[in-house]
Design an enzyme around this catalytic site. Sequence first.
Site, PDB file in Angstrom:
ATOM      1  N   CYS A 107     -81.450  68.420  33.858  1.00 35.73           N
ATOM      2  CA  CYS A 107     -81.509  67.723  32.561  1.00 35.73           C
ATOM      3  C   CYS A 107     -82.974  67.440  32.240  1.00 35.73           C
ATOM      4  CB  CYS A 107     -80.655  66.455  32.567  1.00 35.73           C
ATOM      5  SG  CYS A 107     -81.202  65.179  33.725  1.00 35.73           S
ATOM      6  N   ASN A 165     -83.905  63.827  34.928  1.00 36.27           N
ATOM      7  CA  ASN A 165     -83.291  63.818  36.274  1.00 36.27           C
ATOM      8  C   ASN A 165     -83.014  62.389  36.757  1.00 36.27           C
ATOM      9  OD1 ASN A 165     -84.120  64.984  39.657  1.00 36.27           O
ATOM     10  ND2 ASN A 165     -82.158  65.061  38.624  1.00 36.27           N
ATOM     11  N   CYS A 171     -80.376  60.528  34.683  1.00 37.41           N
ATOM     12  CA  CYS A 171     -79.056  60.183  34.111  1.00 37.41           C
ATOM     13  C   CYS A 171     -78.041  61.308  34.315  1.00 37.41           C
ATOM     14  CB  CYS A 171     -79.161  59.847  32.621  1.00 37.41           C
ATOM     15  SG  CYS A 171     -80.223  58.435  32.252  1.00 37.41           S
ATOM     16  N   ARG A 172     -78.153  62.372  33.518  1.00 36.42           N
ATOM     17  CA  ARG A 172     -77.089  63.385  33.507  1.00 36.42           C
ATOM     18  C   ARG A 172     -77.054  64.255  34.753  1.00 36.42           C
ATOM     19  NH1 ARG A 172     -78.941  65.818  27.953  1.00 36.42           N
ATOM     20  NH2 ARG A 172     -80.884  65.120  28.902  1.00 36.42           N
ATOM     21  N   SER A 173     -78.204  64.874  35.115  1.00 37.15           N
ATOM     22  CA  SER A 173     -78.126  65.821  36.247  1.00 37.15           C
ATOM     23  C   SER A 173     -77.873  65.136  37.593  1.00 37.15           C
ATOM     24  CB  SER A 173     -79.329  66.767  36.294  1.00 37.15           C
ATOM     25  OG  SER A 173     -80.533  66.092  36.472  1.00 37.15           O
ATOM     26  N   ASP A 200     -77.306  63.041  25.853  1.00 42.55           N
ATOM     27  CA  ASP A 200     -78.243  62.200  26.606  1.00 42.55           C
ATOM     28  C   ASP A 200     -77.876  60.724  26.397  1.00 42.55           C
ATOM     29  OD1 ASP A 200     -80.373  60.847  27.637  1.00 42.55           O
ATOM     30  OD2 ASP A 200     -81.901  62.056  26.632  1.00 42.55           O
TER      31      ASP A 200
HETATM   32  P1  4NP Z   1     -81.613  62.487  31.544  1.00 43.26           P
HETATM   33  O1  4NP Z   1     -81.886  61.287  30.514  1.00 43.26           O
HETATM   34  O2  4NP Z   1     -82.337  63.684  30.998  1.00 43.26           O
HETATM   35  O3  4NP Z   1     -80.131  62.645  31.497  1.00 43.26           O
HETATM   36  O4  4NP Z   1     -82.129  62.048  32.890  1.00 43.26           O
HETATM   37  C1  4NP Z   1     -83.148  60.844  30.143  1.00 43.26           C
HETATM   38  C2  4NP Z   1     -83.881  60.058  30.989  1.00 43.26           C
HETATM   39  C3  4NP Z   1     -85.123  59.596  30.610  1.00 43.26           C
HETATM   40  C4  4NP Z   1     -85.608  59.915  29.355  1.00 43.26           C
HETATM   41  C5  4NP Z   1     -84.872  60.714  28.491  1.00 43.26           C
HETATM   42  C6  4NP Z   1     -83.653  61.196  28.900  1.00 43.26           C
HETATM   43  N1  4NP Z   1     -86.866  59.403  28.943  1.00 43.26           N
HETATM   44  O5  4NP Z   1     -87.239  59.607  27.762  1.00 43.26           O
HETATM   45  O6  4NP Z   1     -87.572  58.795  29.755  1.00 43.26           O
END
Ligand code: 4NP
Length: 168
Positions: free
Chosen positions: A9, A12, A14-16, A133
């Site tokens: 993702c 790294n 939240c989703r992955s 997201d």
């Molecule tokens: P992820 O979510 O891609 O599912 O881990 C996010 C985590 C952090 C951020 C964006 C999306 N950020 O902007 O810091």
Amino acid sequence: MTVRVLLVCLGNICRSPTAHGVFQQRLIEQGLQQQVEVDSAGTAAWHVGRSPDPRSIAAAAKQGYDLSELRARQVQRQDFDHYDYVLAMDSSNLADLQALCPDNYGGELSLFLRYSTGLGNRQGADDSLQVPDPYYGDGDGFLRVITLVEQASDGLLSHIISKHALKA
Ligand code: 4NP
């Protein structure tokens, strides 16, 4: 033979990592940890070394998945030398991975939800193939991620078991 899966993702956190924890749990349940390897990574480096988002850890724990030991890392070009499946959570992540991917990559670079058992007849790069997201949203987004990655984990594991003729 080991089949290697990398789930990707943006951050790294939240989703992955949620997908990583769910898919790992499926491997344990089916006794396939020696035959299938899973890791996760982010296209961005912002959170490298950090634990998953506390909201992801809490939502996963409620459903019986432990994400607490996972740590964020950034995807690297060399990952394509190692992983048979590099699967993105959304089309933006996929575009970043396509830019990084060597031309001669022999594995599968795709969207994770293409493997989902819940997909039905829906195809193409539409909304149904994206894991939204949850980072800037409310708590429901984190539970939704779990449902989506559970369906994709089940579908991916069935695919891998039949394609690679694995036995538990
Ligand atoms: P992820 O979510 O891609 O599912 O881990 C996010 C985590 C952090 C951020 C964006 C999306 N950020 O902007 O810091």
